[in-house]
Design a protein around this motif. Structure first.
Motif: not given
Lengths: 167, 248
Positions: B11-12, A100, B8, A123, B15-18, A22-23, A26
């Motif tokens: 990055r946070r 966000d 940070d 990331l 984190e919704r993307y998978h 996943d990282p 991204r």
């Protein structure tokens, strides 16, 4: 499973895959700005990592090996149209914060080099040296691109009123 | 917000993307049946098949991404799809002439193959494959005199040493009931190729060695691709596929 006999370290690879997929996705998503291409590149990179796991597993930073392959795969895949999407994929979160959407869009719209650096340095949390080596630039350039990217992000947030609402 | 906090936060929010499920390594293998005529090649492949299995699983999606939608049709074609057959039918010369006029991709950033290799005719529609070297372009054309239209796309084979290499995805001329799946691949040494769909239907591909191609209406995906020898024996079987994806 034959892989257990032939590769010797299946659990190790599986653990690496689970932690890094996943990282890595991204990061590649941010660079490519295209979901399907990012997935393709990442999966191809992990497939190659599996094939070369004996080498990758002793790499100082295996995820750096994978991201480099993924970016190379993306670069080498010719396209008729380069149709990057202008906005990040919309995936709403339950605990969405006001910042966000603004931050995502601002990162998404950074210039390509800055996105590359943010993808790897932020990331994937690679070091400046690892980022520089992967992207083929100097560590000074990495620092410069990151500095400009963060400045641009901060300016975008201010422009959208984020800072005023938070202070 | 200082730099660290901003990093940070960045990055946070990502984190919704998978990666979508369904791509996990399966480590499945290519089943290669050794025959006297290809014993040496089979032996060589056996040594690498465990690794190749995963590579090919992913390769399908990689090549599928090379398919680019170029042109939507001007009409609909349910009647064309209704004439579909699981075994290729006789090539329609009028459709061939139309395809040679309309299918070659022009005006792109690079040159696409214009040499016609396959016409996978099934009823009133045909899937055309143009190829040169590792590059190919494809085109589905239907009923040029009536309803229907065309789609064009291009791609490239990237693993010439693999026993079976394929590319495929879902395409559509509009509503879901007008979607189809097309597959183009390379299987050196194949006399025939069968594609087994998730609904159990066995589609006989058109073959012009080393290339093969097939298409079918609907969204039934692939569960197996079999490379057949001259006597119908199975030379290779690929059984691991990523989920079907819409061609971008």
């Amino acid at each position: 499973m034959e892989v257990a006999k032939s590769k010797g370290q299946p659990d190790e690879f599986a653990a690496f895959y689970a932690a890094a997929i996943d990282p890595t996705y991204r990061a590649v998503l941010l660079v490519t700005r295209h979901q399907a291409r990012a997935e393709d590149a990442v999966h191809e990179a992990f497939a190659r990592a599996y094939e070369h796991w004996d080498d990758v597993r002793i790499h100082p930073v295996p995820v750096a090996w994978v991201i480099r392959v993924a970016l190379n795969v993306h670069r080498s895949s010719w396209r008729i149209w380069q149709r990057e999407t202008s906005d990040p994929p919309e995936i709403a979160m339950v605990d969405e914060l006001p910042i966000d959407a603004m931050l995502l869009r601002a990162v998404w719209r950074l210039p390509r080099r800055q996105r590359q650096v943010v993808a790897l340095r932020v990331l994937l949390d690679l070091s400046s040296a690892q980022t520089a080596e992967t992207l083929g630039m100097s560590t000074g350039a990495v620092g410069s691109h990151l500095h400009r990217a963060l400045a641009a992000l901060r300016a975008s947030l201010v422009a959208t009123g984020y800072q005023e609402t938070q202070t | 917000m200082n730099d660290r906090e901003l990093m940070d936060e960045t990055r946070r929010v990502f984190e919704r993307y998978h990666v979508r499920p369904g791509f996990e390594p399966s480590f499945r293998e290519i089943d290669r049946t050794s025959t006297p005529s290809n014993h040496a090649a089979a032996g060589r492949r056996v040594r690498t098949r465990a690794a190749r299995g995963l590579a090919l699983v992913v390769l399908g999606s990689l090549l599928a991404s090379a398919f680019i939608w170029l042109q939507a049709p001007t009409g609909t074609a349910p009647s064309v799809f209704a004439s579909w057959q699981r075994v290729p039918t006789a090539p329609d010369p009028s459709l061939l002439g139309w395809a040679l006029q309309n299918c070659p991709i022009t005006g792109a950033q690079r040159t696409y193959p214009t040499a016609l290799v396959l016409q996978d005719q099934r009823g009133k529609a045909a899937f055309f494959v143009f190829a040169q070297g590792n590059d190919f372009s494809t085109c589905l054309g239907a009923d040029p005199q009536g309803r229907g239209g065309m789609s064009k796309s291009g791609g490239s084979f990237t693993h010439p040493g693999d026993p079976i290499e394929w590319s495929g995805g879902i395409q559509s001329w509009g509503p879901p009931d007008q979607s189809w799946i097309d597959v183009v691949g390379r299987a050196p040494g194949a006399t025939g190729v069968e594609i087994i769909r998730t609904d159990g239907v066995v589609v006989e591909a058109s073959v012009s060695s080393p290339l093969f191609a097939a298409w079918w209406p609907g969204r039934a995906w692939i569960t197996e691709i079999r490379e057949l020898g001259a006597n119908g024996e199975v030379l290779a079987s690929l059984r691991s596929f990523p989920p079907a994806q819409w061609s971008p």
